[in-house]
Design a protein around this motif. Structure first.
Motif, PDB file in Angstrom:
ATOM      1  N   LYS A 267       0.853  -1.187   0.000  1.00  0.00           N
ATOM      2  CA  LYS A 267       0.000   0.000   0.000  1.00  0.00           C
ATOM      3  C   LYS A 267       0.893   1.243   0.000  1.00  0.00           C
ATOM      4  CE  LYS A 267      -3.336   2.321   3.074  1.00  0.00           C
ATOM      5  NZ  LYS A 267      -4.038   2.200   4.383  1.00  0.00           N
ATOM      6  N   THR A 268       0.447   2.297  -0.683  1.00  0.00           N
ATOM      7  CA  THR A 268       1.203   3.555  -0.703  1.00  0.00           C
ATOM      8  C   THR A 268       0.376   4.681  -0.099  1.00  0.00           C
ATOM      9  OG1 THR A 268       0.430   3.897  -2.968  1.00  0.00           O
ATOM     10  CG2 THR A 268       2.651   3.003  -2.703  1.00  0.00           C
ATOM     11  N   ARG A 269       1.087   5.653   0.436  1.00  0.00           N
ATOM     12  CA  ARG A 269       0.404   6.817   1.014  1.00  0.00           C
ATOM     13  C   ARG A 269       1.268   8.052   0.780  1.00  0.00           C
ATOM     14  NH1 ARG A 269       0.435   5.626   6.286  1.00  0.00           N
ATOM     15  NH2 ARG A 269      -1.366   4.247   6.075  1.00  0.00           N
ATOM     16  N   PHE A 270       0.676   9.078   0.189  1.00  0.00           N
ATOM     17  CA  PHE A 270       1.403  10.309  -0.095  1.00  0.00           C
ATOM     18  C   PHE A 270       1.484  11.154   1.165  1.00  0.00           C
ATOM     19  CE2 PHE A 270       1.437  14.802  -1.445  1.00  0.00           C
ATOM     20  CZ  PHE A 270       2.604  14.805  -2.206  1.00  0.00           C
ATOM     21  N   ASN A 271       2.708  11.639   1.457  1.00  0.00           N
ATOM     22  CA  ASN A 271       2.918  12.488   2.619  1.00  0.00           C
ATOM     23  C   ASN A 271       3.062  13.935   2.135  1.00  0.00           C
ATOM     24  OD1 ASN A 271       3.885  13.890   4.872  1.00  0.00           O
ATOM     25  ND2 ASN A 271       5.064  12.131   5.627  1.00  0.00           N
ATOM     26  N   PRO A 272       2.040  14.762   2.322  1.00  0.00           N
ATOM     27  CA  PRO A 272       2.086  16.134   1.801  1.00  0.00           C
ATOM     28  C   PRO A 272       3.138  17.011   2.466  1.00  0.00           C
ATOM     29  CG  PRO A 272       0.131  15.824   3.165  1.00  0.00           C
ATOM     30  CD  PRO A 272       0.769  14.479   3.018  1.00  0.00           C
TER      31      PRO A 272
ATOM     32  N   VAL B 126       6.294   9.580  -1.115  1.00  0.00           N
ATOM     33  CA  VAL B 126       5.256   8.557  -1.128  1.00  0.00           C
ATOM     34  C   VAL B 126       5.766   7.400  -0.276  1.00  0.00           C
ATOM     35  CG1 VAL B 126       3.897   6.979  -2.529  1.00  0.00           C
ATOM     36  CG2 VAL B 126       4.471   9.232  -3.413  1.00  0.00           C
ATOM     37  N   ASP B 127       5.105   7.155   0.850  1.00  0.00           N
ATOM     38  CA  ASP B 127       5.509   6.079   1.764  1.00  0.00           C
ATOM     39  C   ASP B 127       4.918   4.755   1.297  1.00  0.00           C
ATOM     40  OD1 ASP B 127       6.822   7.952   3.380  1.00  0.00           O
ATOM     41  OD2 ASP B 127       4.946   8.439   4.425  1.00  0.00           O
ATOM     42  N   LEU B 128       5.716   3.705   1.407  1.00  0.00           N
ATOM     43  CA  LEU B 128       5.312   2.371   0.965  1.00  0.00           C
ATOM     44  C   LEU B 128       5.238   1.443   2.175  1.00  0.00           C
ATOM     45  CD1 LEU B 128       4.827   0.339  -1.412  1.00  0.00           C
ATOM     46  CD2 LEU B 128       7.312  -0.036  -1.413  1.00  0.00           C
ATOM     47  N   PHE B 129       4.164   0.657   2.220  1.00  0.00           N
ATOM     48  CA  PHE B 129       3.966  -0.265   3.329  1.00  0.00           C
ATOM     49  C   PHE B 129       3.575  -1.645   2.809  1.00  0.00           C
ATOM     50  CE2 PHE B 129       2.669   3.980   4.648  1.00  0.00           C
ATOM     51  CZ  PHE B 129       3.391   4.178   5.798  1.00  0.00           C
ATOM     52  N   ALA B 130       3.991  -2.658   3.568  1.00  0.00           N
ATOM     53  CA  ALA B 130       3.505  -4.020   3.331  1.00  0.00           C
ATOM     54  C   ALA B 130       2.458  -4.298   4.408  1.00  0.00           C
ATOM     55  CB  ALA B 130       4.638  -5.027   3.410  1.00  0.00           C
ATOM     56  N   ILE B 131       1.271  -4.649   3.996  1.00  0.00           N
ATOM     57  CA  ILE B 131       0.160  -4.862   4.926  1.00  0.00           C
ATOM     58  C   ILE B 131       0.088  -6.353   5.274  1.00  0.00           C
ATOM     59  CG2 ILE B 131      -2.314  -4.553   5.333  1.00  0.00           C
ATOM     60  CD1 ILE B 131      -0.804  -1.957   4.874  1.00  0.00           C
TER      61      ILE B 131
END
Length: 415
Positions: free
Chosen positions: A62-67, A72-77
């Motif tokens: 999963k990715t999440r943009f950090n404004p 763009v942070d990347l995670f393994a769920i």
């Protein structure tokens, strides 16, 4: 945006400056007319696609943009379960509690950060392509949604080029098509010329939405009257119908909601100024403005303007057939050039109109009476005689509807 995304997915330099990526995103969103959130989602999806290519794992990432950082942070769920069957996507309750304490419970999800600075140049290029594709798709969807709601609206456009008889025109930053069948045969265009047309439809295509314009649709005529006649714009005068043979002639049926307002006069304007403006826009197309009536006989009489009608009778109400009798010299005017006047009147009123001259009607009635007399008279009766006692000659030449006749108002030859 290109330089910041192409070199590194984590946007080098974003920490040193005051988040330049967000500024780029906002500028791109404004330029393309889409939401900034749409671009951010496209960036997240792009990094996710590149990460899956790089790591080549079955992990649920999963990715999440950090404004704040522009990264763009990347995670393994991983899903917390009692018994682990797939270690790449699951974690045992015991291991989860060792990491997060008693707060960890079965069915919860844990995010494990992963590095994005190792994705490399190829992965970054892939991310860039995905971003552009997503932005392009969002832009096309916005164009389709905007113009699909504007079908029937008249817009101004600039002729850009010709393609196999079709015109490609510009509406702001968007291209639209004016197909050959939607062009008036009386008109010709040159690149750079400004024209008004009605939006007929928007089609989804492989290259994006195609906006189709028309210069022949009756909706264009109606909208032009709305723009030129204040009484129509404010609802005092209502257009009850409009038909066209683009480039030649049009008929418009109007009705006034107020007794004191003449609907035809309002549309014509002082010395014809209002209707003349519309005629100029349509490159000389003749326009008949007639008064609408809920009485079909009166409406048909009005619709056959400029011809003067002697009498109208309904032949078949179920099939909507009418018989119209006009003076002999008005026959060609009522029929119109190549039947155009009566054809447009029939379209406008919804009735099939059979036009006859007084001479034709008289012969028809005489023939009917003659048939009745023959049926009632004794066998071998002598034919009718004239005043001198000679047999009457009842064979009169028929009116040739195809013979060219000069009209009184325009001087055009009529069939």
């Amino acid at each position: 945006m290109n330089s910041e995304v192409a070199g590194d997915v984590t946007v080098p330099g974003a920490r040193d400056m005051q988040n330049p990526l967000m500024q780029t995103i906002e500028a791109l969103a404004k330029e393309k007319g889409i939401e900034a959130e749409t671009i951010i989602t496209a960036i997240e999806d792009a990094v996710l696609t590149a990460s899956r290519k790089y790591y080549k794992t079955t992990e649920n990432m999963k990715t999440r943009f950090n404004p704040e950082t522009g990264q763009v942070d990347l995670f393994a769920i991983k899903h917390i379960v009692s018994d682990v069957e797939d270690p790449s996507t699951q974690i045992s309750l015991k291991d989860a509690q060792e990491l997060y304490g008693g707060e960890a419970e079965v069915d919860m999800e844990i995010e494990f950060p992963k590095r994005t600075d190792v994705l490399g140049r190829i992965a970054a290029q892939t991310a860039k392509q995905v971003i552009f594709q997503k932005v392009r798709e969002a832009e096309r969807e916005n164009i389709f949604a905007e113009y699909n709601q504007r079908v029937g609206e008249v817009i101004s456009s600039t002729v850009k080029r010709f393609e196999n008889g079709d015109l490609v025109v510009e509406i702001g930053r968007v291209e639209a098509a004016l197909p050959r069948k939607e062009q008036s045969r009386a008109e010709s265009y040159t690149p750079g010329e400004r024209i008004r047309a009605v939006i007929k439809g928007v089609n989804r295509g492989a290259k994006g939405p195609q906006i189709v314009l028309s210069r022949t649709d009756p909706a264009l005529l109606i909208k032009l009257f709305e723009q030129e006649v204040p009484e129509i714009y404010d609802g005092t005068v209502i257009i009850r119908g409009a038909v066209r043979e683009a480039g030649d002639r049009a008929k418009v049926a109007v009705y006034s909601r107020e007794r004191d307002v003449d609907p035809v006069g309002a549309c014509v304007g002082m010395k014809g100024t209002r209707v003349q403006a519309i005629i100029r826009e349509l490159r000389g197309e003749k326009i008949d403005i007639v008064e609408w009536s809920d009485d079909p006989v009166l409406f048909v009489t009005n619709a056959l303007s400029p011809a003067k009608v002697q009498r109208v009778s309904i032949v078949d109400e179920a099939d909507r057939v009418m018989e119209v009798v006009v003076e002999d010299k008005q026959l060609s005017l009522a029929i119109g050039k190549k039947g155009q006047n009566v054809r447009l009147a029939a379209k406008l009123t919804g009735w099939r109109i059979d036009i006859k001259s007084e001479e034709e009607k008289r012969r028809e009635v005489e023939a009917q009476f003659g048939a009745l007399e023959l049926g009632d008279g004794a066998e071998g009766d002598a034919p009718a005689a004239d005043a001198n006692g000679e047999p009457a000659d009842t064979s009169e030449p028929a009116v040739d509807a195809d013979a060219p006749i000069q009209t009184a108002d325009t001087g055009d030859e009529q069939p």
